[in-house]
Design a protein around this motif. Structure first.
Motif, short mmCIF file in Angstrom:
data_model
loop_
_atom_site.label_atom_id
_atom_site.label_comp_id
_atom_site.label_asym_id
_atom_site.label_seq_id
_atom_site.Cartn_x
_atom_site.Cartn_y
_atom_site.Cartn_z
N GLU A 117 0.71 -1.37 0.09
CA GLU A 117 -0.07 0.01 0.26
C GLU A 117 1.01 1.17 -0.07
O GLU A 117 1.57 1.04 0.82
CB GLU A 117 -1.22 0.03 1.08
CG GLU A 117 -1.91 0.86 0.81
CD GLU A 117 -2.82 1.09 2.13
OE1 GLU A 117 -4.20 1.67 2.58
OE2 GLU A 117 -2.93 0.12 3.34
N LEU A 118 0.10 2.30 -0.88
CA LEU A 118 1.54 3.56 -1.15
C LEU A 118 0.42 4.80 -1.09
O LEU A 118 -0.70 4.55 -0.89
CB LEU A 118 1.77 3.35 -2.02
CG LEU A 118 3.33 1.74 -2.34
CD1 LEU A 118 3.16 1.67 -3.79
CD2 LEU A 118 4.41 3.00 -2.33
N GLY A 119 1.06 5.60 -1.46
CA GLY A 119 0.20 7.10 -0.60
C GLY A 119 -0.01 7.62 -1.66
O GLY A 119 -0.79 8.39 -1.80
N SER A 120 0.19 6.82 -2.75
CA SER A 120 -0.45 7.48 -4.02
C SER A 120 -0.40 6.99 -5.50
O SER A 120 -0.02 6.21 -5.23
CB SER A 120 0.69 9.27 -4.90
OG SER A 120 1.30 9.12 -4.87
N LEU A 121 -1.69 7.19 -6.20
CA LEU A 121 -1.91 6.54 -8.02
C LEU A 121 -0.01 6.51 -8.16
O LEU A 121 0.48 6.12 -8.86
CB LEU A 121 -2.28 7.01 -8.41
CG LEU A 121 -2.83 6.37 -9.77
CD1 LEU A 121 -2.51 5.42 -9.44
CD2 LEU A 121 -3.45 6.55 -10.73
N GLU A 122 0.54 8.02 -8.29
CA GLU A 122 1.75 8.11 -8.68
C GLU A 122 3.38 7.09 -8.26
O GLU A 122 3.99 6.87 -8.88
CB GLU A 122 2.03 8.99 -8.60
CG GLU A 122 1.34 10.64 -9.71
CD GLU A 122 0.20 10.87 -9.02
OE1 GLU A 122 -0.74 11.49 -9.69
OE2 GLU A 122 0.58 10.32 -7.72
N HIS A 123 2.80 6.76 -6.80
CA HIS A 123 3.60 6.34 -6.48
C HIS A 123 3.46 4.47 -6.79
O HIS A 123 5.22 3.75 -6.44
CB HIS A 123 4.07 6.12 -4.57
CG HIS A 123 4.56 7.41 -4.04
ND1 HIS A 123 3.70 8.58 -3.72
CD2 HIS A 123 5.88 7.79 -3.95
CE1 HIS A 123 4.22 9.85 -3.23
NE2 HIS A 123 5.81 9.21 -3.46
N VAL A 124 2.03 4.31 -6.40
CA VAL A 124 1.97 3.05 -7.04
C VAL A 124 2.48 2.38 -8.39
O VAL A 124 2.94 1.68 -9.27
CB VAL A 124 0.26 3.30 -7.00
CG1 VAL A 124 0.25 1.52 -7.85
CG2 VAL A 124 -0.34 2.57 -5.19
N LEU A 125 2.41 3.74 -9.22
CA LEU A 125 2.85 3.50 -10.96
C LEU A 125 4.25 2.97 -11.19
O LEU A 125 5.54 2.59 -11.25
CB LEU A 125 2.41 4.73 -11.91
CG LEU A 125 0.51 4.21 -11.93
CD1 LEU A 125 0.46 5.72 -12.89
CD2 LEU A 125 -0.02 2.82 -12.75
N ALA A 126 4.84 3.84 -10.32
CA ALA A 126 6.77 4.06 -10.33
C ALA A 126 7.03 2.65 -9.67
O ALA A 126 7.87 1.86 -10.00
CB ALA A 126 6.96 5.29 -8.84
N LEU A 127 6.52 2.07 -8.60
CA LEU A 127 6.84 1.09 -7.98
C LEU A 127 6.72 -0.26 -9.04
O LEU A 127 7.12 -1.46 -8.80
CB LEU A 127 6.37 0.47 -6.89
CG LEU A 127 6.12 -0.50 -5.60
CD1 LEU A 127 8.40 -0.73 -5.66
CD2 LEU A 127 6.02 -0.71 -4.84
#
Length: 549
Positions: free
Chosen positions: A17-27
């Motif tokens: 679980e991450l803080g934002s969609l941008e972090h999700v896409l990066a990981l």
């Protein structure tokens, strides 16, 4: 950035679980480009990344590595490819309502929709369905209060801050603003999905649609299935379906690695029995077999065949020009040219598997011959008159010796006087439930309802049992789920996901049946009583205290 919240989704999968969609896409991009050892699938969702591994040890190692990764979005993370152009006629039934909700009016909605680039964040509930996020919040609208029972294929829609195109006709609650002729999913293309996670999309307004002639032809349609070859009447051996019974499907060990496209693994519901049938027939474990539910199957041999039956024990008879004889379970047997094999209702369990030496040799879709009832991919359910070609037998392959059943004793005996026990690990969302419900999950007895199928085992309460109650009432953003997940809808009655489960779900998962017990779960007929026991994911021994994650 702060460390991600890493939860176990069963013993071999991580829900990050991450803080934002941008972090999700990066990981997600990092895990695709540099997959940890043993990673078999990875799926981005609104706030999470699901990473699935082939073993507990590899999942443990990946958990430690992921905790150290920097998932901060980089400036060059955006797709460098040209945007995918999707031509749209903006005449959707909800266009005026979206104009009212946003204050933009119908023309303003069209201008806002076409005036920004959209990025595919993650896949959806069907092959080719991609959640697209825009560059601004101008079109953030709620779902319809009453979902439609059928949304036409090609519909362009909005919900929340997402836009999407429905690749096939299906129920849906999104706001419809237009339609397109773009083929979102086509198995005849090298890349079946028109839009993959990370792609950018430019919507273009047009007055009318021009349908491009493609191999599959025509307007948007359902994902193609490989029709069983009724015309497969060549010189090679084959198996003819005379009576399919309640349900007979072609299955192998499934197709991994396509969750991002909305495609589940599918494959045999009881993989242990499918492997056994192939082993007895002298096949590799991944060859295609017939999965039959509740018997009633009759097949005819075209040519000299060697076959084997496994899974739910069912009386079977071979009939032909020279009389009849019983067919054994869990042992290879000959099926001569022109003979019929008739399968009766199982005396225990639910699914019986039939393998023939050489394997069922129908065309593969995305690397597998399995029928996926959720995605609509793979061979159609078997029907009378279907002729299934049998593959060539590889040199050195020999039939196996008779074996005992792979079914657990409490299922194989067919006894209904005591519950079947399935082992589970807790989470990833057990903290969304009250302490009493977390205890009730393993303390009470559940029953298998008739609504169960290959998507999931639907459970009901028994005796003094009660539905599970949530301690958190907010909506859970859709996130990846694995086979074995115990998802709890608003009814409070868990659904145990099986082979054809959706790749994402919007209800919290309180626990997951361990992979070793999924074959048993797939053999539970309606009316079966069952209990769950929480185990340590390392030792698979029952827990005496709260698990250490």
């Amino acid at each position: 950035m702060s460390s991600p919240d890493i939860r176990w989704a069963g013993p071999r999968a991580l829900l990050i679980e991450l803080g934002s969609l941008e972090h999700v896409l990066a990981l997600h991009a990092q895990l695709l480009e540099h997959p940890p050892a043993g990673q078999v699938d990875v799926l981005a969702a609104a706030r999470t990344v699901l990473a699935v591994f082939d073993s507990r040890a590899n999942a443990q190692a990946a958990r430690a590595a992921v905790a150290l990764l920097d998932s901060s979005p980089s400036a060059d993370a955006a797709s460098s490819a040209d945007p995918v152009r999707i031509e749209v006629v903006y005449d959707g039934e909800d266009l005026a309502e979206v104009g009212r909700l946003t204050g933009l009016g119908a023309d303003g909605v069209v201008a806002a929709h076409t005036g920004q680039l959209w990025t595919a964040a993650f896949g959806g509930f069907a092959p080719g369905f991609a959640y697209l996020v825009g560059e601004n919040q101008s079109l953030n609208v709620p779902r319809r209060s009453t979902p439609r029972t059928s949304v036409p294929a090609g519909s362009v829609a909005l919900a929340g801050n997402f836009s999407a195109v429905y690749p096939r006709s299906s129920p849906g609650g999104w706001q419809l603003i237009g339609r397109t002729a773009a083929r979102m999913w086509d198995l005849d293309r090298d890349q079946p999905a028109l839009i993959r996670p990370g792609c950018t999309v430019q919507y273009v307004a047009v007055r009318e649609l021009v349908e491009v002639s493609e191999p599959a032809g025509g307007a948007p349609a359902a994902p193609q299935a490989n029709a069983p070859a009724k015309a497969a009447t060549g010189a090679g051996p084959a198996l003819e379906i005379v009576i399919p019974g309640p349900q007979s499907l072609i299955q192998d060990l499934g197709r991994a690695g396509y969750r991002d496209l909305g495609v589940s693994a599918a494959g045999a519901a009881d993989t242990a029995s499918a492997r056994q049938a192939n082993r007895l027939a002298g096949n590799p474990p991944g060859d295609a077999v017939i999965e039959n539910v509740f018997g009633g199957l009759t097949v005819k041999a075209r040519g000299e065949l060697t076959a084997a039956l496994s899974g739910a024990p069912a009386p079977a008879e071979i009939e032909g020009p020279h009389g009849s004889r019983p067919a054994p379970m869990y042992a290879p047997f000959a099926l001569h040219d022109g003979e019929f094999l008739r399968l009766d209702r199982p005396t225990a369990g639910l699914r019986t598997y039939l393998a023939v030496r050489g394997g069922i040799n129908v065309p593969a879709a995305l690397g597998s011959r399995s029928t996926d009832l959720m995605s609509g991919i793979g061979p159609e359910p078997l029907a009378d008159g279907t002729v299934l070609p049998v593959g060539e037998v590889a040199r050195g392959r020999i039939v196996g010796d008779p074996e005992p059943s792979t079914l657990p004793d409490d299922i194989a005996a067919g006894a209904m006087d005591r519950p079947v026990v399935l082992r589970i690990t807790t989470g990833p969302r057990d903290d969304w439930f009250t302490p009493g419900s977390r205890e009730a999950l393993t303390a009470q007895t559940w029953s298998v309802t008739p609504e169960s199928n290959r998507i999931g085992v639907r459970l009901g309460t028994t005796g003094a049992g009660a539905a599970l109650e949530r301690s958190r009432t907010e909506e859970l953003p859709s996130e990846g789920v694995v086979a074995g997940s115990l998802q709890v809808p608003p009814s409070g009655l868990p659904v145990l996901f099986l082979a054809d489960h959706p790749v994402t779900g919007g209800y919290p998962v309180i626990g997951a049946v361990i992979p070793e017990d999924l074959p048993a779960a797939a053999q539970l007929p309606p009316g079966t009583s069952l209990r769950f026991v929480a185990v340590d994911p390392e030792t698979l021994q029952p827990l005496t205290s709260a698990p250490s994650l």
